[in-house]
Design a protein around this motif. Structure first.
Motif, short mmCIF file in Angstrom:
data_model
loop_
_atom_site.label_atom_id
_atom_site.label_comp_id
_atom_site.label_asym_id
_atom_site.label_seq_id
_atom_site.Cartn_x
_atom_site.Cartn_y
_atom_site.Cartn_z
N LYS A 72 0.80 -1.22 0.00
CA LYS A 72 0.00 0.00 0.00
C LYS A 72 0.84 1.29 0.00
CE LYS A 72 -4.30 1.66 1.95
NZ LYS A 72 -3.94 3.04 1.70
N ASN A 73 1.82 1.40 0.84
CA ASN A 73 2.79 2.51 0.84
C ASN A 73 2.14 3.90 0.91
OD1 ASN A 73 4.96 0.70 0.63
ND2 ASN A 73 4.75 0.63 -1.60
N ASP A 126 -29.79 6.81 -13.29
CA ASP A 126 -30.16 7.91 -12.39
C ASP A 126 -29.44 7.86 -11.05
OD1 ASP A 126 -31.33 5.72 -11.22
OD2 ASP A 126 -33.39 6.45 -11.37
N LEU A 127 -28.36 7.08 -10.99
CA LEU A 127 -27.62 6.92 -9.74
C LEU A 127 -26.44 7.88 -9.69
CD1 LEU A 127 -27.12 5.28 -7.10
CD2 LEU A 127 -25.74 3.72 -8.48
N ASN A 128 -26.31 8.58 -8.58
CA ASN A 128 -25.17 9.47 -8.36
C ASN A 128 -24.45 9.05 -7.08
OD1 ASN A 128 -25.80 11.23 -10.60
ND2 ASN A 128 -27.44 12.10 -9.34
N ILE A 129 -23.15 8.94 -7.16
CA ILE A 129 -22.34 8.50 -6.02
C ILE A 129 -21.30 9.56 -5.70
CG2 ILE A 129 -20.69 6.78 -5.17
CD1 ILE A 129 -23.36 5.53 -5.47
N ARG A 130 -21.22 9.92 -4.41
CA ARG A 130 -20.18 10.83 -3.94
C ARG A 130 -19.39 10.12 -2.84
NH1 ARG A 130 -22.34 16.62 -2.40
NH2 ARG A 130 -20.09 17.03 -2.56
N LYS A 131 -18.07 10.22 -2.93
CA LYS A 131 -17.24 9.57 -1.92
C LYS A 131 -16.00 10.40 -1.66
CE LYS A 131 -16.34 5.99 0.76
NZ LYS A 131 -17.25 5.53 1.82
N ARG A 132 -15.72 10.60 -0.37
CA ARG A 132 -14.53 11.32 0.03
C ARG A 132 -13.45 10.31 0.41
NH1 ARG A 132 -14.11 16.55 1.08
NH2 ARG A 132 -16.37 16.74 1.25
N LEU A 133 -12.30 10.40 -0.24
CA LEU A 133 -11.21 9.44 -0.04
C LEU A 133 -10.00 10.10 0.60
CD1 LEU A 133 -11.26 7.68 -3.55
CD2 LEU A 133 -12.52 7.00 -1.50
N THR A 134 -9.30 9.33 1.41
CA THR A 134 -8.00 9.73 1.92
C THR A 134 -7.00 8.64 1.54
OG1 THR A 134 -8.41 8.66 4.06
CG2 THR A 134 -9.01 10.99 3.85
N LYS A 135 -5.73 8.88 1.83
CA LYS A 135 -4.71 7.95 1.35
C LYS A 135 -4.61 6.66 2.16
CE LYS A 135 -1.97 11.31 -1.18
NZ LYS A 135 -0.67 11.98 -1.39
N ASN A 136 -5.51 6.47 3.10
CA ASN A 136 -5.55 5.18 3.79
C ASN A 136 -6.61 4.27 3.18
OD1 ASN A 136 -7.83 6.54 4.69
ND2 ASN A 136 -7.73 5.70 6.75
N PHE A 137 -7.22 4.70 2.07
CA PHE A 137 -8.29 3.92 1.44
C PHE A 137 -7.76 2.85 0.49
CE2 PHE A 137 -11.56 6.57 3.07
CZ PHE A 137 -12.78 5.95 2.77
N VAL A 138 -8.60 1.82 0.30
CA VAL A 138 -8.43 0.85 -0.77
C VAL A 138 -9.66 0.96 -1.67
CG1 VAL A 138 -8.31 -1.60 -1.38
CG2 VAL A 138 -7.04 -0.74 0.60
N VAL A 139 -9.43 1.14 -2.95
CA VAL A 139 -10.52 1.20 -3.93
C VAL A 139 -10.57 -0.13 -4.67
CG1 VAL A 139 -11.36 2.28 -6.05
CG2 VAL A 139 -10.48 3.70 -4.18
N ILE A 140 -11.73 -0.75 -4.69
CA ILE A 140 -11.93 -2.03 -5.38
C ILE A 140 -12.80 -1.77 -6.60
CG2 ILE A 140 -12.79 -4.39 -5.17
CD1 ILE A 140 -12.60 -3.97 -2.08
N VAL A 141 -12.25 -2.04 -7.77
CA VAL A 141 -13.00 -1.88 -9.02
C VAL A 141 -13.49 -3.27 -9.42
CG1 VAL A 141 -12.98 -0.99 -11.37
CG2 VAL A 141 -11.47 0.02 -9.65
N GLU A 142 -14.79 -3.47 -9.30
CA GLU A 142 -15.36 -4.83 -9.43
C GLU A 142 -16.28 -4.94 -10.63
OE1 GLU A 142 -18.74 -7.16 -9.49
OE2 GLU A 142 -19.01 -5.41 -8.20
#
Length: 244
Positions: free
Chosen positions: A17-18, A128-144
């Protein structure tokens, strides 16, 4: 299901992760277990530290897709380019680009991701779906979801997993999953003309864009394979009479 595999992947994520947002992709044909694995990883890492981007969100409207598929099913022709014709991959690639820029920045502490006009499969079946997400550098994003192996997506991933299963099991899972709104006969035809050919064509073009290959015909015993597995899988899936 797939708990041991999820644990192994989490160990790889933590090790590499680093102090940045780590992005992992999970690809595979329909009913190969992508969502199950993504949810398992999120459960192990914690929902407060993970964000799952569903590739299904990039689907064009159902009306557009059904109209284009009608000619294929009526004429028994195979549909080969779902990623290019039915999906707006740019929605995800642009979000991942912003994450990379954020990772490379030493000044910004947070990143706001705004995804708009997404396909809402679970509720309205409309875009019609809207997504908002606040990320910091301790996150893991999973693209599925398929197609994380596409070059426009894969180039932003730190780790990309390909789940494969034998044809018979994929079809069995698909029939079970859609039985409440689609007949088995239609599901089989859809699988043979659309699901299987489209991913087969995709993997034949971009099969080198993965970090890990997993044979997942048995959810309880997923097996990490060599890259030769892709060639063997393509040969079997391409044979309409082969369900082993």
């Amino acid at each position: 299901k797939m708990s041991k595999l999820a644990h192994l992947i989490c160990e790889k994520i933590i090790k590499n992760k680093n102090n940045k947002i780590f992005i992992v992709g999970i690809d595979g044909p329909t009913a190969s277990g992508k969502t199950i694995l993504a949810n398992n990883i999120q459960k192990k890492l914690g929902s407060s530290k993970t964000f799952i981007i569903r590739m299904d969100w990039t689907l064009k409207s159902r009306h557009i897709r059904e109209k284009s598929l009608k000619k294929y099913t009526e004429n028994n022709k195979k549909f080969l380019f779902e990623a290019e014709e039915h999906m707006k991959l740019k929605i995800v690639s642009e979000a991942l680009k912003k994450i990379r820029e954020f990772n490379n920045s030493k000044q910004n502490k947070e990143l706001q991701i705004n995804l708009k006009n997404l396909y809402n499969r679970e509720v309205t079946a409309k875009n019609d779906l809207n997504i908002r997400k606040r990320l910091t550098k301790n996150f893991v994003v999973i693209v599925e979801g398929h197609y994380t192996g596409h070059p426009s997506i894969n180039k932003f991933l730190d780790f990309n997993i390909l789940l494969l299963s034998n044809k018979k099991e994929l079809l069995r899972r698909k029939i079970e999953r859609v039985k409440n709104y689609r007949s088995e006969k239609i599901t089989r035809k859809y699988f043979e003309l659309i699901d299987a050919p489209s991913f087969l064509n995709f993997i034949s073009r971009f099969g080198n864009n993965y970090s890990m290959i997993v044979e997942n015909s048995n959810y309880l015993k997923p097996k990490i394979e060599s890259f030769n597995k892709i060639k063997k899988w393509v040969e079997k899936i391409d044979n309409l009479n082969t369900y082993d």
